[in-house]
Enzyme design. Structure first.
Site, PDB file in Angstrom:
ATOM      1  N   ASP A 124     -29.321 -28.767  -8.556  1.00 38.88           N
ATOM      2  CA  ASP A 124     -28.620 -29.579  -7.553  1.00 38.88           C
ATOM      3  C   ASP A 124     -27.369 -30.245  -8.132  1.00 38.88           C
ATOM      4  O   ASP A 124     -26.796 -31.145  -7.514  1.00 38.88           O
ATOM      5  CB  ASP A 124     -29.564 -30.636  -6.959  1.00 38.88           C
ATOM      6  CG  ASP A 124     -30.106 -31.602  -8.010  1.00 38.88           C
ATOM      7  OD1 ASP A 124     -29.735 -31.473  -9.203  1.00 38.88           O
ATOM      8  OD2 ASP A 124     -30.896 -32.496  -7.635  1.00 38.88           O
ATOM      9  N   GLU A 152     -28.871 -37.849 -10.176  1.00 40.15           N
ATOM     10  CA  GLU A 152     -29.121 -37.022  -9.001  1.00 40.15           C
ATOM     11  C   GLU A 152     -27.968 -37.131  -7.999  1.00 40.15           C
ATOM     12  O   GLU A 152     -27.136 -38.039  -8.098  1.00 40.15           O
ATOM     13  CB  GLU A 152     -30.426 -37.486  -8.334  1.00 40.15           C
ATOM     14  CG  GLU A 152     -31.661 -37.334  -9.216  1.00 40.15           C
ATOM     15  CD  GLU A 152     -32.156 -35.892  -9.323  1.00 40.15           C
ATOM     16  OE1 GLU A 152     -31.348 -34.955  -9.190  1.00 40.15           O
ATOM     17  OE2 GLU A 152     -33.364 -35.710  -9.542  1.00 40.15           O
ATOM     18  N   HIS A 162     -27.179 -32.013 -10.951  1.00 40.82           N
ATOM     19  CA  HIS A 162     -27.337 -33.249 -11.727  1.00 40.82           C
ATOM     20  C   HIS A 162     -27.082 -32.988 -13.209  1.00 40.82           C
ATOM     21  O   HIS A 162     -27.299 -31.883 -13.701  1.00 40.82           O
ATOM     22  CB  HIS A 162     -28.700 -33.909 -11.490  1.00 40.82           C
ATOM     23  CG  HIS A 162     -29.888 -33.251 -12.108  1.00 40.82           C
ATOM     24  ND1 HIS A 162     -30.902 -32.675 -11.379  1.00 40.82           N
ATOM     25  CD2 HIS A 162     -30.270 -33.110 -13.394  1.00 40.82           C
ATOM     26  CE1 HIS A 162     -31.831 -32.202 -12.183  1.00 40.82           C
ATOM     27  NE2 HIS A 162     -31.477 -32.445 -13.424  1.00 40.82           N
ATOM     28  N   ASP A 215     -31.838 -39.062 -21.438  1.00 42.74           N
ATOM     29  CA  ASP A 215     -32.691 -39.607 -20.388  1.00 42.74           C
ATOM     30  C   ASP A 215     -34.151 -39.591 -20.822  1.00 42.74           C
ATOM     31  O   ASP A 215     -34.494 -39.034 -21.868  1.00 42.74           O
ATOM     32  CB  ASP A 215     -32.499 -38.827 -19.071  1.00 42.74           C
ATOM     33  CG  ASP A 215     -32.505 -37.306 -19.264  1.00 42.74           C
ATOM     34  OD1 ASP A 215     -32.869 -36.842 -20.360  1.00 42.74           O
ATOM     35  OD2 ASP A 215     -32.149 -36.587 -18.313  1.00 42.74           O
TER      36      ASP A 215
HETATM   37  N1  LIG Z   1     -33.050 -34.181 -17.150  1.00 41.34           N
HETATM   38  C1  LIG Z   1     -32.921 -32.786 -17.431  1.00 41.34           C
HETATM   39  C2  LIG Z   1     -31.473 -32.436 -17.606  1.00 41.34           C
HETATM   40  O1  LIG Z   1     -30.954 -33.070 -18.760  1.00 41.34           O
HETATM   41  C3  LIG Z   1     -31.361 -30.936 -17.678  1.00 41.34           C
HETATM   42  O2  LIG Z   1     -30.046 -30.569 -18.004  1.00 41.34           O
HETATM   43  C4  LIG Z   1     -31.687 -30.326 -16.351  1.00 41.34           C
HETATM   44  C5  LIG Z   1     -31.752 -28.807 -16.376  1.00 41.34           C
HETATM   45  O3  LIG Z   1     -32.892 -28.345 -17.018  1.00 41.34           O
HETATM   46  P1  LIG Z   1     -33.032 -26.869 -17.572  1.00 41.34           P
HETATM   47  O4  LIG Z   1     -32.091 -26.770 -18.728  1.00 41.34           O
HETATM   48  O5  LIG Z   1     -34.460 -26.735 -18.004  1.00 41.34           O
HETATM   49  O6  LIG Z   1     -32.680 -25.961 -16.462  1.00 41.34           O
HETATM   50  O7  LIG Z   1     -32.807 -30.904 -15.762  1.00 41.34           O
HETATM   51  C6  LIG Z   1     -33.625 -31.833 -16.428  1.00 41.34           C
HETATM   52  O8  LIG Z   1     -34.265 -32.438 -15.388  1.00 41.34           O
END
Ligand SMILES: N[C@@H]1[C@@H](O)[C@H](O)[C@@H](COP(=O)(O)O)O[C@@H]1O
Length: 260
Positions: free
Chosen positions: A135, A142, A137, A66
């Protein structure tokens, strides 16, 4: 879906082992790279193996999950730059070997379609690293995302923008409102999915992912339909799993020949 509950450094080693095994068997493998804090220890371990054990990425390619829309090219939180810093620049991935959705394209819809084509033309992703949002995702799909979605523009939830504000001077106003993200069906097309989560903040999302009903309200639950998913979680992230004892016993008694 295999669930492994282990301390963070061990889960990073297990993920790195899977990537190393793939690259040694198939040097031209296609990797799927995730941003966020969850995979950072895996990237550290891969960089170490590159430096010390001769693990090479020279013939591999990689696709990102992404990208934020509209962050300037040089912005340190642009996912393209994050992936460059955290992994690409630390190993011998060839110039141009890492691709990501173009969040600065004039035509974002066309950029999404081009990204889907690029993944297909590369033969699909062999191993996709994933984190999970609080959440539920994955990538930036989302709650409410279509389980059949492909790469597209999404609006970030308030929760995700607040979660990610820590990367933007703790100022939610600086977090972009939109992103381009691989869809859930795009992610489901990868041949092996390796999801990492650490800490109690992820416990509910991990519980839903592994044990909840499949629902667009918890997008990661779509992974229950994938034939090859490895979920690597520490005690905190596993703290709401109803069958935690079973997952622990299963992993402890796992025969070596079974692989990951
Ligand atoms: N777009 C990314 C995801 O790819 C990631 O897995 C998630 C968790 O992030 P983190 O690993 O910092 O908790 O949120 C972000 O917003």
């Amino acid at each position: 879906m295999e669930v492994v509950i282990a301390p963070g450094p061990e889960t990073a080693r297990i993920a790195a082992d899977a990537i190393e095994k793939l690259l040694r068997a198939r040097p031209q493998a296609v990797l799927g790279l995730a941003t966020g804090s969850s995979p950072l220890a895996v990237y550290d371990e891969l960089a170490r193996r590159h430096d010390e054990d001769g693990l090479s990425f020279a013939h591999a390619r990689a696709f990102m999950l992404d990208e934020y829309v509209g962050l300037p090219a040089e912005h340190p939180e642009r996912y393209r730059n994050v992936i460059e810093k955290e992994i690409a620049s630390r190993v011998d991935l060839a110039p141009g070997a890492v691709q990501g959705p173009d969040g600065l394209a004039d035509d974002l819809v066309a950029a999404c379609a081009a990204y889907e084509r690029a993944i297909l033309d590369a033969g699909g992703v062999d191993l996709q690293i994933l984190g999970i949002g609080t959440d539920g995702h994955i990538a930036f799909n989302e709650p409410g995302s279509s389980l059949a979605s492909r790469t597209r523009i999404k609006t970030l939830t308030r929760q995700t923008r607040e979660d990610n504000a820590r990367f933007f001077d703790d100022d939610v106003a600086q977090v972009p409102t939109h992103c381009l993200t691989q869809g859930l069906a795009t992610i489901m097309s990868a041949r092996h999915l390796v999801l990492l989560a650490q800490g109690r903040g992820k416990a509910e999302a991990v519980h839903q992912l592994v044990e909840g009903p499949v629902s667009a309200m918890w997008p990661a639950t779509v992974l229950q339909h994938h034939p090859h998913v490895t979920v690597l979680v520490d005690d905190g992230a596993a703290s709401r799993l109803q069958l935690a004892d079973y997952y622990r016993e299963t992993y402890a008694a796992k025969p070596g020949w079974q692989g990951l």
